[in-house]
Design an enzyme around this catalytic site. Structure first.
Site, short mmCIF file in Angstrom:
data_model
loop_
_atom_site.label_atom_id
_atom_site.label_comp_id
_atom_site.label_asym_id
_atom_site.label_seq_id
_atom_site.Cartn_x
_atom_site.Cartn_y
_atom_site.Cartn_z
N HIS A 177 75.71 41.37 29.38
CA HIS A 177 74.63 40.46 28.92
C HIS A 177 74.05 40.97 27.60
O HIS A 177 73.96 40.21 26.62
CB HIS A 177 73.55 40.38 29.99
CG HIS A 177 72.38 39.53 29.62
ND1 HIS A 177 72.16 38.29 30.18
CD2 HIS A 177 71.35 39.73 28.76
CE1 HIS A 177 71.05 37.77 29.67
NE2 HIS A 177 70.55 38.63 28.80
N GLU A 178 73.66 42.23 27.57
CA GLU A 178 73.03 42.76 26.36
C GLU A 178 74.02 42.90 25.21
O GLU A 178 73.70 42.59 24.06
CB GLU A 178 72.37 44.11 26.66
CG GLU A 178 71.24 44.06 27.68
CD GLU A 178 70.09 43.17 27.23
OE1 GLU A 178 69.91 42.96 26.02
OE2 GLU A 178 69.37 42.67 28.12
N HIS B 120 74.56 39.59 23.42
CA HIS B 120 73.52 39.27 22.43
C HIS B 120 73.83 39.94 21.09
O HIS B 120 73.79 39.31 20.03
CB HIS B 120 72.15 39.75 22.92
CG HIS B 120 71.52 38.91 23.97
ND1 HIS B 120 71.44 37.54 23.90
CD2 HIS B 120 70.93 39.25 25.14
CE1 HIS B 120 70.81 37.07 24.97
NE2 HIS B 120 70.50 38.10 25.74
#
Length: 222
Positions: free
Chosen positions: A24-25, A28
């Site tokens: 997820h991170e 980004h």
């Protein structure tokens, strides 16, 4: 709560949670770099190394404490946010949407991946409970992250997506909420508003859509 059950649950959820927050991170940061901002990359955050994304309090201590304190009925945690300098993006307002959407989108794809693995294990005749439960945990964790992060209030991804989509005036007004957004979200979580009006219906919808996508694989392998 029985210590053995706690340890077993932690073991089942550990890998899915690490993958969920790490990808997820990193997503980004990767999309931000693609659109012109290399801040996360320069800080080593565009990586699948979970150590780079783990927050000792938000990723480990808080979820573990809440799980034990509430008997598993309430769980919340967070990773270290990936730094993004939106001013460096080639088209800040438009690209903000893609950067924010990247995290939840990665969780949806991982939920699908865990579902595929679940059916592949079933098709191969694997009945070991640990691996089956890990796949189910992987789907659950990622669907939770997908739905929760899409809640339309900054600093959550859904809030940043909404800021990028709204006209300038409303977008500016919504962005001013961000310094207090975390506390507002926590208040809504404790009050049951997010879980009852947002999480449950959207999780049910998401699992339904995943079931439709996975149905051909289920037919072939089970």
């Amino acid at each position: 709560m029985d210590i053995a059950n706690i340890i077993q649950t932690i073991a089942i959820y550990a890998l899915p949670v690490l993958f969920a927050i790490t990808v997820h991170e990193a997503a980004h940061g990767y999309v931000a770099r693609h659109h012109g901002d290399g801040t996360a990359a320069l800080l080593g955050r565009v990586t699948l190394n979970p150590v780079k994304h783990i927050d000792p309090i938000g990723t480990i201590a808080m979820p573990l404490f809440l799980y034990i304190a509430t008997g598993g009925n309430f769980l919340f945690g967070y990773a270290k946010p990936v730094p993004v300098n939106f001013g460096n993006l080639r088209n800040p307002k438009r690209d903000m949407v893609w950067v924010a959407l990247a995290g939840p989108a990665s969780n949806l794809l991982m939920a699908l991946g865990w579902g595929v693995l679940l059916y592949l294990l079933a098709g191969a005749g694997v009945t070991e409970r640990f691996f089956i439960e890990m796949c189910r945990a992987g789907m659950l964790v990622n669907v939770i992250m997908f739905v929760f992060n899409l809640f339309p209030l900054p600093p959550l991804d859904g809030g940043r997506i909404l800021v990028g989509l709204l006209p300038a005036g409303p977008a500016m007004a919504l962005s001013r909420i961000e310094p207090w957004g975390f506390f507002i979200v926590m208040g809504l979580v404790v009050a049951g508003v997010i879980s009852n009006l947002w999480m449950r219906p959207l999780m049910q919808l998401t699992f339904g859509l995943l079931g439709i996508v996975l149905s051909p694989l289920e037919f072939l392998l089970t």
